[in-house]
Design an enzyme around this catalytic site. Structure first.
Site, PDB file in Angstrom:
ATOM      1  N   SER A  44       5.891  46.107  20.666  1.00 20.66           N
ATOM      2  CA  SER A  44       6.825  45.360  21.517  1.00 20.66           C
ATOM      3  C   SER A  44       6.221  44.006  21.899  1.00 20.66           C
ATOM      4  O   SER A  44       6.014  43.157  21.038  1.00 20.66           O
ATOM      5  CB  SER A  44       7.202  46.203  22.746  1.00 20.66           C
ATOM      6  OG  SER A  44       8.271  45.607  23.446  1.00 20.66           O
ATOM      7  N   HIS A  82      14.696  46.953  24.352  1.00 19.86           N
ATOM      8  CA  HIS A  82      15.041  47.339  22.975  1.00 19.86           C
ATOM      9  C   HIS A  82      16.355  48.126  22.919  1.00 19.86           C
ATOM     10  O   HIS A  82      16.436  49.197  22.319  1.00 19.86           O
ATOM     11  CB  HIS A  82      13.891  48.122  22.326  1.00 19.86           C
ATOM     12  CG  HIS A  82      12.622  47.352  22.285  1.00 19.86           C
ATOM     13  ND1 HIS A  82      12.418  46.305  21.405  1.00 19.86           N
ATOM     14  CD2 HIS A  82      11.503  47.427  23.045  1.00 19.86           C
ATOM     15  CE1 HIS A  82      11.217  45.786  21.633  1.00 19.86           C
ATOM     16  NE2 HIS A  82      10.657  46.451  22.614  1.00 19.86           N
TER      17      HIS A  82
END
Length: 322
Positions: free
Chosen positions: A99, A208
């Site tokens: 991430s 996300h």
């Protein structure tokens, strides 16, 4: 695809941690021991115009855990550790970041300058925090279900705008992201499907997932304004689990990243398929080493969060190369 002259070993991957790995004191011992690490923290404070290094070294934890501070703090600590490792002769032949860690990976690979990477990750954190205020959400880790079961769960909940699989971390560990109501329904469905455990995560938004659409637009605009150079070594993208090195590929995969799941398990498998057996977690924490171990118990795992772990990593890789 070696890491350049003087590399101790080839086929080594640098892994860069994301949110959840931060803790007060991160990077302090590195900055005290290694001038190249100290320079990274000092430069970060200049670029950002506030004492990020103080939040890292001394807290308070409330400041460090604000998304817009956590993400640059992780990047700076990872880049500091990478600079020390490289100065000591440990070079990557491939890299990946979880991430937020993907931005640190690109700084380490030279595709983003440190200044641009730092400004981008700060902007990313601000945008994600803003998106979380506009469309409140959270995340939960589901333990004990495989990917097909997660697909069945998402179909059963049937709220594609409100719920998504955010991270495929390791076998039997998938993180869901969504609105509180959608996560509640997903928890019930996960139990029906035989999940061992559902663990709510302490995060400020539904990362996300489609709830990040506003943040993704803002990040795409910020990415369009920076120079991206060819990466010195391939970075395996979260969105595809495939290696990218060209500026165009890098821009696309960083754009897609906020709305697509982090394909971490798939990334580790790809790295293993490419012959990587040594993984160095670059920066704070041990989370990524645990996830790699969940995929392959035989992989060699190394850390760099403090001088002791860096010296142990350098010594172990020297012995392997000897």
């Amino acid at each position: 695809m070696g890491g350049g002259g003087g590399a101790l070993v080839s086929r080594i991957a640098f892994l860069f941690p994301g949110q959840g790995s931060q803790s007060v004191g991160m990077g302090r011992a590195l900055a005290e021991r290694y001038p190249e690490a100290r320079e990274v923290f000092e430069r970060a404070d200049q670029v950002l115009g506030f004492p990020l290094s103080t939040f890292c070294f001394a807290g308070p934890i409330e400041e460090l855990t604000r998304t817009e501070n956590t993400q640059p703090a992780l990047l700076v600590t990872s880049v500091a550790a990478a600079r020390v490792l490289e100065r000591r002769g440990v070079h990557a032949s491939a890299g990946a970041g979880h991430s937020a860690g993907e931005f640190a990976a690109h700084v380490a690979a030279g595709s983003l300058s440190f200044e641009d990477g730092l400004k981008l990750i700060r902007r990313r954190g601000e945008l994600m925090a803003g998106a979380g205020r506009e469309r409140p959400g959270s995340m939960a880790a589901v333990l004990g279900l495989d990917a097909p079961a997660i697909e069945r769960l998402l179909e059963a909940v049937a709220l594609p705008r409100d719920l998504a699989a955010a991270n495929f971390n390791s076998p039997g560990q998938v993180v869901l992201s969504g609105t509180p109501a959608a996560l509640e329904r997903a928890t019930e469905e996960a139990k029906k499907l035989g999940a061992k455990k559902i663990v709510p995560l302490q995060v400020s938004a539904a990362f996300h997932s489609p709830l990040m659409e506003g943040a993704a637009r803002g990040l795409a605009e910020a990415l369009d304004r920076v120079e991206i150079r060819p990466a010195r070594f391939p970075i395996y993208a979260n969105a595809t689990a495939r290696p990218v090195q060209s500026p165009d590929e890098i821009r696309v995969t960083l754009r897609e990243q906020l709305l697509r799941p982090v394909l971490w398990e798939q990334t580790v498998r790809e790295l293993l398929d490419q012959g990587v057996r040594r993984f160095v977690e670059v920066g704070q924490g041990r989370v990524l080493r645990g996830l790699v171990k969940g995929v392959d118990r035989e992989a060699s795992l190394f850390g760099s969060e403090d001088p002791d772990s860096i010296e142990a990593t350098v010594l172990a890789l020297e012995e392997v190369a000897a």
